[in-house]
Design a protein around this motif. Structure first.
Motif, PDB file in Angstrom:
ATOM      1  N   ILE A  14      10.036  91.091  28.197  1.00  0.00           N
ATOM      2  CA  ILE A  14      10.594  90.184  29.207  1.00  0.00           C
ATOM      3  C   ILE A  14      11.275  88.994  28.529  1.00  0.00           C
ATOM      4  O   ILE A  14      12.365  88.569  28.927  1.00  0.00           O
ATOM      5  CB  ILE A  14       9.483  89.721  30.176  1.00  0.00           C
ATOM      6  N   ALA A  15      10.645  88.448  27.492  1.00  0.00           N
ATOM      7  CA  ALA A  15      11.224  87.304  26.775  1.00  0.00           C
ATOM      8  C   ALA A  15      12.546  87.681  26.119  1.00  0.00           C
ATOM      9  O   ALA A  15      13.528  86.936  26.204  1.00  0.00           O
ATOM     10  CB  ALA A  15      10.238  86.784  25.731  1.00  0.00           C
ATOM     11  N   VAL A  16      12.591  88.844  25.476  1.00  0.00           N
ATOM     12  CA  VAL A  16      13.831  89.284  24.827  1.00  0.00           C
ATOM     13  C   VAL A  16      14.922  89.486  25.863  1.00  0.00           C
ATOM     14  O   VAL A  16      16.074  89.100  25.672  1.00  0.00           O
ATOM     15  CB  VAL A  16      13.582  90.577  24.006  1.00  0.00           C
ATOM     16  N   GLY A  17      14.567  90.083  26.991  1.00  0.00           N
ATOM     17  CA  GLY A  17      15.544  90.264  28.065  1.00  0.00           C
ATOM     18  C   GLY A  17      16.061  88.949  28.600  1.00  0.00           C
ATOM     19  O   GLY A  17      17.241  88.795  28.879  1.00  0.00           O
ATOM     20  N   GLY A  18      15.168  87.970  28.733  1.00  0.00           N
ATOM     21  CA  GLY A  18      15.586  86.648  29.214  1.00  0.00           C
ATOM     22  C   GLY A  18      16.522  85.956  28.244  1.00  0.00           C
ATOM     23  O   GLY A  18      17.516  85.364  28.635  1.00  0.00           O
ATOM     24  N   ILE A  19      16.204  86.047  26.960  1.00  0.00           N
ATOM     25  CA  ILE A  19      17.070  85.426  25.946  1.00  0.00           C
ATOM     26  C   ILE A  19      18.432  86.117  25.932  1.00  0.00           C
ATOM     27  O   ILE A  19      19.471  85.469  25.857  1.00  0.00           O
ATOM     28  CB  ILE A  19      16.400  85.478  24.556  1.00  0.00           C
ATOM     29  N   GLY A  20      18.427  87.440  26.042  1.00  0.00           N
ATOM     30  CA  GLY A  20      19.703  88.173  26.097  1.00  0.00           C
ATOM     31  C   GLY A  20      20.518  87.762  27.308  1.00  0.00           C
ATOM     32  O   GLY A  20      21.741  87.624  27.237  1.00  0.00           O
ATOM     33  N   GLY A  21      19.852  87.557  28.432  1.00  0.00           N
ATOM     34  CA  GLY A  21      20.551  87.117  29.637  1.00  0.00           C
ATOM     35  C   GLY A  21      21.179  85.744  29.463  1.00  0.00           C
ATOM     36  O   GLY A  21      22.293  85.492  29.912  1.00  0.00           O
ATOM     37  N   VAL A  22      20.456  84.853  28.795  1.00  0.00           N
ATOM     38  CA  VAL A  22      20.991  83.507  28.541  1.00  0.00           C
ATOM     39  C   VAL A  22      22.226  83.595  27.648  1.00  0.00           C
ATOM     40  O   VAL A  22      23.250  82.957  27.912  1.00  0.00           O
ATOM     41  CB  VAL A  22      19.909  82.604  27.902  1.00  0.00           C
ATOM     42  N   TRP A  23      22.159  84.394  26.587  1.00  0.00           N
ATOM     43  CA  TRP A  23      23.307  84.537  25.692  1.00  0.00           C
ATOM     44  C   TRP A  23      24.503  85.141  26.437  1.00  0.00           C
ATOM     45  O   TRP A  23      25.645  84.751  26.221  1.00  0.00           O
ATOM     46  CB  TRP A  23      22.959  85.392  24.480  1.00  0.00           C
ATOM     47  N   PHE A  24      24.230  86.105  27.324  1.00  0.00           N
ATOM     48  CA  PHE A  24      25.304  86.710  28.110  1.00  0.00           C
ATOM     49  C   PHE A  24      25.976  85.665  28.990  1.00  0.00           C
ATOM     50  O   PHE A  24      27.198  85.596  29.066  1.00  0.00           O
ATOM     51  CB  PHE A  24      24.736  87.853  28.966  1.00  0.00           C
TER      52      PHE A  24
END
Length: 58
Positions: A14-24
């Motif tokens: 979930i954390a990795v997905g959230g960070i990826g979403g922020v970068w996107f």
């Protein structure tokens, strides 16, 4: 794999997905700003051409 490890794995994903979403989203914002800057530059050139045309006609 025990329950604690499974919970940590899920939370890590979930954390990795959230960070990826922020970068996107940041990339999307940056792209929007670049397009906005290009639009302003193009409009500036058009205004300059109109000013030259008006002054030559006057």
């Amino acid at each position: 794999m025990n329950t604690a490890e499974m919970i940590q794995t899920v939370l890590g994903l979930i954390a990795v997905g959230g960070i990826g979403g922020v970068w996107f989203r940041l990339g999307s914002v940056q792209r929007g700003q670049d397009e906005h800057a290009n639009d302003i530059k193009n409009l500036d050139g058009r205004v300059r051409e109109l000013e030259i045309h008006i002054w030559k006609g006057a």
